[in-house]
Every structure is written in C-alpha cells, then in structure tokens.
Motif scaffolding. Structure first.
Motif, PDB file in Angstrom:
ATOM      1  N   UNK A 194      97.744  43.193  19.507  1.00 41.51           N
ATOM      2  CA  UNK A 194      98.207  41.891  20.010  1.00 41.51           C
ATOM      3  C   UNK A 194      98.713  41.028  18.866  1.00 41.51           C
ATOM      4  N   UNK A 195      97.905  40.882  17.812  1.00 43.00           N
ATOM      5  CA  UNK A 195      98.301  40.033  16.694  1.00 43.00           C
ATOM      6  C   UNK A 195      99.518  40.613  15.964  1.00 43.00           C
ATOM      7  N   UNK A 196      99.609  41.923  15.879  1.00 42.86           N
ATOM      8  CA  UNK A 196     100.759  42.574  15.251  1.00 42.86           C
ATOM      9  C   UNK A 196     102.050  42.188  15.972  1.00 42.86           C
ATOM     10  N   UNK A 197     102.033  42.268  17.295  1.00 42.76           N
ATOM     11  CA  UNK A 197     103.227  41.931  18.081  1.00 42.76           C
ATOM     12  C   UNK A 197     103.521  40.433  18.029  1.00 42.76           C
ATOM     13  N   UNK A 198     102.474  39.617  18.185  1.00 35.28           N
ATOM     14  CA  UNK A 198     102.688  38.168  18.180  1.00 35.28           C
ATOM     15  C   UNK A 198     103.150  37.663  16.818  1.00 35.28           C
ATOM     16  N   UNK A 199     102.764  38.343  15.745  1.00 35.07           N
ATOM     17  CA  UNK A 199     103.181  37.892  14.412  1.00 35.07           C
ATOM     18  C   UNK A 199     104.693  37.955  14.247  1.00 35.07           C
ATOM     19  N   UNK A 200     105.340  38.828  15.012  1.00 37.97           N
ATOM     20  CA  UNK A 200     106.798  38.917  14.969  1.00 37.97           C
ATOM     21  C   UNK A 200     107.459  37.897  15.880  1.00 37.97           C
ATOM     22  N   UNK A 201     106.745  37.475  16.898  1.00 41.75           N
ATOM     23  CA  UNK A 201     107.259  36.430  17.785  1.00 41.75           C
ATOM     24  C   UNK A 201     106.992  35.037  17.230  1.00 41.75           C
ATOM     25  N   UNK A 202     105.912  34.898  16.480  1.00 42.88           N
ATOM     26  CA  UNK A 202     105.498  33.602  15.924  1.00 42.88           C
ATOM     27  C   UNK A 202     105.226  33.754  14.422  1.00 42.88           C
ATOM     28  N   UNK A 213     105.477  31.898  11.894  1.00 42.83           N
ATOM     29  CA  UNK A 213     104.905  30.757  11.174  1.00 42.83           C
ATOM     30  C   UNK A 213     103.555  30.319  11.730  1.00 42.83           C
ATOM     31  N   UNK A 214     103.139  30.892  12.829  1.00 45.99           N
ATOM     32  CA  UNK A 214     101.924  30.414  13.495  1.00 45.99           C
ATOM     33  C   UNK A 214     100.668  30.860  12.758  1.00 45.99           C
ATOM     34  N   UNK A 215      99.717  29.935  12.648  1.00 46.72           N
ATOM     35  CA  UNK A 215      98.404  30.244  12.079  1.00 46.72           C
ATOM     36  C   UNK A 215      97.320  29.872  13.086  1.00 46.72           C
ATOM     37  N   UNK A 216      96.266  30.665  13.120  1.00 46.73           N
ATOM     38  CA  UNK A 216      95.096  30.371  13.941  1.00 46.73           C
ATOM     39  C   UNK A 216      93.906  30.253  13.013  1.00 46.73           C
ATOM     40  N   UNK A 217      93.255  29.110  13.046  1.00 46.03           N
ATOM     41  CA  UNK A 217      92.158  28.837  12.119  1.00 46.03           C
ATOM     42  C   UNK A 217      92.619  29.020  10.672  1.00 46.03           C
ATOM     43  N   UNK A 218      93.853  28.561  10.408  1.00 42.44           N
ATOM     44  CA  UNK A 218      94.461  28.565   9.072  1.00 42.44           C
ATOM     45  C   UNK A 218      94.731  29.974   8.532  1.00 42.44           C
ATOM     46  N   UNK A 219      94.832  30.942   9.419  1.00 48.17           N
ATOM     47  CA  UNK A 219      95.119  32.324   9.032  1.00 48.17           C
ATOM     48  C   UNK A 219      96.328  32.812   9.820  1.00 48.17           C
ATOM     49  N   UNK A 267      98.996  35.170  11.789  1.00 54.27           N
ATOM     50  CA  UNK A 267      98.733  36.188  12.807  1.00 54.27           C
ATOM     51  C   UNK A 267      98.755  37.593  12.218  1.00 54.27           C
ATOM     52  N   UNK A 268      99.661  37.842  11.275  1.00 52.10           N
ATOM     53  CA  UNK A 268      99.713  39.153  10.638  1.00 52.10           C
ATOM     54  C   UNK A 268      98.434  39.473   9.890  1.00 52.10           C
ATOM     55  N   UNK A 269      97.827  38.470   9.300  1.00 45.59           N
ATOM     56  CA  UNK A 269      96.565  38.678   8.591  1.00 45.59           C
ATOM     57  C   UNK A 269      95.432  38.964   9.572  1.00 45.59           C
ATOM     58  N   UNK A 270      95.456  38.290  10.724  1.00 45.03           N
ATOM     59  CA  UNK A 270      94.450  38.606  11.738  1.00 45.03           C
ATOM     60  C   UNK A 270      94.596  40.053  12.193  1.00 45.03           C
ATOM     61  N   UNK A 271      95.836  40.502  12.378  1.00 40.61           N
ATOM     62  CA  UNK A 271      96.071  41.899  12.755  1.00 40.61           C
ATOM     63  C   UNK A 271      95.460  42.843  11.732  1.00 40.61           C
ATOM     64  N   UNK A 272      95.665  42.552  10.455  1.00 39.71           N
ATOM     65  CA  UNK A 272      95.143  43.400   9.384  1.00 39.71           C
ATOM     66  C   UNK A 272      93.616  43.410   9.383  1.00 39.71           C
ATOM     67  N   UNK A 273      93.006  42.255   9.663  1.00 40.41           N
ATOM     68  CA  UNK A 273      91.539  42.178   9.640  1.00 40.41           C
ATOM     69  C   UNK A 273      90.916  42.998  10.764  1.00 40.41           C
ATOM     70  N   UNK A 274      91.468  42.893  11.971  1.00 41.84           N
ATOM     71  CA  UNK A 274      90.921  43.677  13.087  1.00 41.84           C
ATOM     72  C   UNK A 274      91.165  45.167  12.868  1.00 41.84           C
ATOM     73  N   UNK A 275      92.323  45.501  12.317  1.00 34.64           N
ATOM     74  CA  UNK A 275      92.636  46.904  12.072  1.00 34.64           C
ATOM     75  C   UNK A 275      91.729  47.475  10.978  1.00 34.64           C
ATOM     76  N   UNK A 276      91.477  46.698   9.941  1.00 30.04           N
ATOM     77  CA  UNK A 276      90.589  47.155   8.867  1.00 30.04           C
ATOM     78  C   UNK A 276      89.186  47.416   9.398  1.00 30.04           C
ATOM     79  N   UNK A 277      88.727  46.537  10.275  1.00 33.05           N
ATOM     80  CA  UNK A 277      87.407  46.736  10.881  1.00 33.05           C
ATOM     81  C   UNK A 277      87.376  48.051  11.648  1.00 33.05           C
TER      82      UNK A 277
END
Length: 380
Positions: free
Chosen positions: A63-71, A73-79, A81-91
């Motif tokens: 989800x975050x991977x796809x949304x990072x390309x649509x948004x 510049x968007x950050x959630x909790x100052x992070x 979206x692409x970084x959120x994708x990486x964090x969930x994937x790393x887990x």
C-alpha cells in the motif's frame, strides 16, 4: 444510525439498511486519518508476518509503495510514505527463513516470498530480481497447482504484471516476463472446467472463475475470445436479486462482498468488459442489477475492508454511492457501529484486504479520482 436487517436472533446481521441521505466526507482528510491510524495502531514491529499482498506487513508495505508514487510529498507522522513501505517490508523480511515459499497449493498473491521479490524488483528495477520471480513458474506448472487468485496461478499473473509495468523499456526483461506469463496462462487454460479450489467451483474474485478470467485478460487481452464462453456462463449464474452465488451449483443467496458475490464480479467486469464486445449488453445488464443488490445489502457489519466489507463494496458503485458507502468507514462512524453492536472486528485489522490498509486505499481512490479498482487485483 441505520437500522440492522431483520434476522434470526442466533446470528448477527450481515448488513444494515441503506436508508440515510446520500453523503460524503473529505477523502484527503480521511486518507490521512486512515494512514495515521495504520502506522500508530499497527506499527511495523507489531504486524504479524504472513499473508503476502492480502494481509500482514507485506500487504501494508505494498500500500505505502503504491501511495508513495501517488503522493511523493506526503508524510505520515513526519515519515515519507516510501520510508513506511521500507519499514514494513524490512519487518517482513526479518522472517524470511520462516516462510515456506511458493508451492502448488500456494503460488498466488498470498505467498510472502513471491510478493516480496515482486515489490523489490519493482522498487529497485533490478532485472535479476525479475529473473528470480520468473523462476517460480516451475511451481505453477505442477498439475495440482491452484488456478485462483489468492493461492494460485492467477495471483502469480498479477505479480508478473506488477514488475512488467516497471520494465517496459527493458526489452530482454520484458520478454522474460511475457514468456513466463504465457506459460502460466496456458496452464490455466488447460485446466478442466469449471475451475475448482478445494473441490468446489467458486465464482467470485478471490477464489473463483471471475478472478481467474480477470487476471488472464488483464495480463494478455488476446485470450479474451477463448474465455467468452466461460464469462457468458458466469453471467448466467446471476440471481434475480442481482447477486452471484459463491459457488456452483448455487446454494443460498447470502454473501454480498468482494470475495463472494456481486461486488467482486462487478469490479472485475468493469476492468475487462471492453475485451468482450459480444457480451457488452449482457455485462451492462449484469452490472446494473448487481449494483442494485449492493445498494440494498452491501453496507456490511464486518469491519470495513476490501475483501468482505464496505470499502470493497463501495468500489463496485458509481460515484455518488461510492462516496456514500465510504462515509461509513471513517474512524468516528466505525466507533458508532461498534458501540451499537453493528461491527464484527477483523482478525487481521491492519491488512490491505482485511483492514485499515484497505480502507486507506479506498480513500486514495476517492481522493485522486482513480479508477475504482482493487489494489493487488486489477489496479494494473
């Protein structure tokens, strides 16, 4: 609050009546709220591994991977979206040794190894990862391999389309992907009809024939003429109510959701109907009848999600009703539903198809005015 359907006291209601005036909510605001709930209530380290693109950390990462390309510049909790994708994937990758890997009974979008390789290939544009993904075609060649989307060959076709979309300018890699897809489609087409999963001839998007037809046609539309009879038969299964049975032979007309019933069939038909010109009128009639059924019985009491909840059902509707259905998936509305005993909590509340990540996807579709598609199924 809308009134529940009348039903025997021994069973909770499946849906509540659609009797409110048409309404809508600010989709961008709701998208932010949904993503914020996702990362705060279900942070990466707390999401149970497993589930591929369907539920679990890989599904949230996608989800975050796809949304990072649509948004971008968007950050959630100052992070970002692409970084959120990486964090969930790393887990998810931290449990790699625990995943059994694809096999004949699990070679669709539910497989974590295949899904992670596909996402990595799409994100890094590494052709070697595409080669790794394409090697899994050997698993799908087993005669006992399933054909459906969640655990079978049809789901593998989605993963191949995912990477194909990122390698359109790389001719050797593109040819490898297309050759692999050809092998998978041929195996699906050689399977006896009706296609079965666990011995039953399912109809719906997740385990059934409409899901298989959709994945084949979106992967290679040239197969559509050879699937015309299969689709025609599926259209004939529609109940007078506008719904479809879960499986054939038909039983009770009870499930109105993406996985089993009209919503999944309609969302599928909308994405493939242009490839079946001879069935155009039949498809249009089926969609109209199906939508009427969803408007009557589609406000489900299961927690809003893509697979079997309001978020998925909303995607089958036209714009005004789409927005109206989504208005029941806000955080505040869900609390009211829960308070009134009108919401059955999800077993996988973070997942793309089972929980918050799916609600976020539906809000993104509304916010960006995207085609009403299911992420991980027919968005590509």
């Amino acid at each position: 609050m809308a009134a529940p359907q009348s039903q025997s006291q021994s069973h909770p209601p499946r849906y509540f009546r659609n009797q409110e005036e048409l309404r809508s909510r600010d989709p961008h605001k709701q998208l932010i709220a949904s993503l914020t709930r996702l990362v705060t209530e279900h942070p990466p380290a707390q999401v149970t591994p497993g589930g591929g693109l369907f539920y679990g950390p890989v599904s949230v990462a996608y989800l975050f991977f796809v949304l990072s390309r649509l948004y971008p510049q968007l950050e959630i909790e100052k992070v970002a979206l692409g970084e959120w994708a990486a964090r969930y994937l790393k887990h998810a990758q931290g449990f790699m040794k625990d995943y059994p890997g694809p096999e004949a009974s699990r070679c669709g979008v539910n497989d974590d190894v295949m899904a992670m390789v596909a996402i990595d290939a799409a994100g890094t544009l590494d052709p070697d990862l595409v080669k790794e993904l394409c090697k899994f075609v050997d698993v799908t060649a087993y005669p006992e391999a399933s054909d459906e989307w969640l655990y079978g060959r049809a789901g593998y076709l989605y993963l191949l389309r995912l990477v194909k979309a990122c390698f359109l300018n790389d001719t050797p890699t593109l040819e490898l992907i297309e050759d692999t897809a050809d092998e998978v489609i041929e195996a699906i087409m050689e399977s006896p009809r009706p296609w079965k999963w666990h011995g039953k001839a399912y109809v719906g998007a997740v385990h059934g024939s409409i899901g298989i037809i959709t994945q084949v046609v979106l992967t290679d539309p040239s197969w559509a003429p050879k699937l015309e009879a299969d689709l025609g038969a599926l259209l004939s299964y529609q109940y007078d109510s506008g719904n479809w049975p879960s499986s054939i032979p038909p039983n009770k007309d009870k499930l109105v959701q993406v996985c089993h019933g009209a919503p999944g069939v309609i969302i599928s038909l909308e994405s493939i109907k242009q490839h079946f010109p001879k069935l155009k009128k039949d498809i249009e009639r089926a969609i109209e009848k199906g939508r009427a059924c969803i408007l009557e019985r589609g406000l489900l009491t299961k927690e809003p999600c893509l697979c079997h909840g309001i978020s998925g059902n909303a995607l089958a509707l036209e714009q005004d009703h789409f927005e109206h259905f989504l208005s029941y998936t806000t955080g505040g509305e869900m609390k009211l539903l829960e308070r009134d005993g009108m919401m059955e909590k999800s077993d996988d509340p973070s997942g793309l198809w089972t929980g918050e990540a799916g609600r976020a996807w539906a809000w993104a579709v509304a916010d960006k005015g995207l085609e009403k598609r299911l992420l991980g199924y027919n968005d590509i």
